[in-house]
Scaffold this active site. Structure first.
Site, short mmCIF file in Angstrom:
data_model
loop_
_atom_site.label_atom_id
_atom_site.label_comp_id
_atom_site.label_asym_id
_atom_site.label_seq_id
_atom_site.Cartn_x
_atom_site.Cartn_y
_atom_site.Cartn_z
N ASP A 180 0.79 -1.24 0.00
CA ASP A 180 0.00 0.00 0.00
C ASP A 180 0.83 1.30 0.00
OD1 ASP A 180 -1.86 -1.98 0.27
OD2 ASP A 180 -2.80 -1.21 2.09
N CYS A 232 -1.91 -2.90 7.59
CA CYS A 232 -1.81 -3.78 6.43
C CYS A 232 -0.50 -4.56 6.37
CB CYS A 232 -2.06 -2.98 5.16
SG CYS A 232 -3.78 -2.39 5.10
N LYS A 239 -6.91 -5.02 -3.07
CA LYS A 239 -7.60 -5.53 -1.89
C LYS A 239 -8.52 -4.47 -1.33
CE LYS A 239 -3.99 -4.13 1.33
NZ LYS A 239 -4.84 -3.21 2.07
C1 VGL Z 1 -4.60 0.65 5.79
C2 VGL Z 1 -6.14 1.53 7.24
C3 VGL Z 1 -7.12 1.45 6.28
C4 VGL Z 1 -3.18 0.24 5.55
C5 VGL Z 1 -5.56 0.54 4.83
O1 VGL Z 1 -2.76 0.19 4.38
O2 VGL Z 1 -2.47 -0.06 6.54
N1 VGL Z 1 -4.89 1.14 7.00
N2 VGL Z 1 -6.82 0.93 5.07
#
Ligand code: VGL
Ligand code: ZN
Length: 205
Positions: free
Chosen positions: A8, A151, A106
């Site tokens: 991410d 994540c 995802k």
């Molecule tokens: C994430 C919170 C919400 C992350 C993704 O990538 O850690 N955290 N969505």
């Protein structure tokens, strides 16, 4: 076979983004350096539809940080972030995306969130990450990215549960630390679950 897993590294998780991870931009040069050392690079992308269940704005009277039940599991609510097709969902501009072999999306199910790159938070459905890694004969994964306490953590823990040798590249991660100490606890939990803690210097040297 070893694979680097970039978790991410998207605009919304960088300073100035919708869900900024403090100093999240500092992982970009680490990712760029490590990508040159790996024969296989997989990047996950948080990729939510408009009105996703993890958005506080989808729940009347709720605000970011509140916890609700969603898809049978507890869901922390976040600001709207990483909406499919928006600039916030794009990889960080400084990331050398040309070296990414495969992108795994995802959090696409409107009804349940997915912190892990492998499964949704209810472990109901899997992404294609495990199948892809199997098809490429990967047995060891090096995980880094954003955010350490969400994540990255769940991707690493699922990797252990699936039988991979899992390394966490600590200097390639930054966390949200909603509650102070969350990042340290996340690293502790990963280590206790069998994740091997390394730094990029260990791999580049
Ligand atoms: C994430 C919170 C919400 C992350 C993704 O990538 O850690 N955290 N969505
Ligand atoms: Zn998300």
């Amino acid at each position: 076979m070893e694979s680097l897993i970039l978790v991410d590294i998207q605009n919304d998780f960088l300073p100035g983004g919708a869900l900024p991870v403090p100093r999240g931009d500092e992982v970009i040069p680490v990712a760029n350096a490590l990508m040159r050392k790996f024969g296989l690079v997989v990047a996950t992308a948080d990729w939510h539809p408009v009105g996703h269940v993890s958005f506080a704005s989808s729940h009347a009277g709720r605000k970011p940080g509140d916890v609700v039940m969603a898809g049978g599991v507890e869901q922390v609510l976040w600001p709207d972030h990483c909406v499919q097709g928006t600039e916030g969902a794009e990889f960080a501009p400084g990331l050398d995306a040309s070296r990414i072999d495969r992108i795994v999306y995802k959090g696409t199910d409107p009804e349940i969130d997915s912190y892990s790159g492998f499964y949704d938070n209810g472990h109901r459905r899997s992404t294609e990450l495990h199948q892809y890694l199997l098809s490429r004969k990967v047995d060891a994964i090096y995980v880094m990215g954003l955010a350490t306490d969400y994540c990255v953590k769940y991707t690493a823990l699922d990797g252990i549960a699936l039988g991979y040798t899992v390394y966490l590249v600590t200097d390639g991660c930054r966390g949200v630390d909603v509650n102070p100490g969350d990042v340290d606890r996340a690293i502790q939990e990963m280590a206790e679950s069998g994740v091997r803690i390394v730094t990029s210097a260990d791999l580049l040297g």
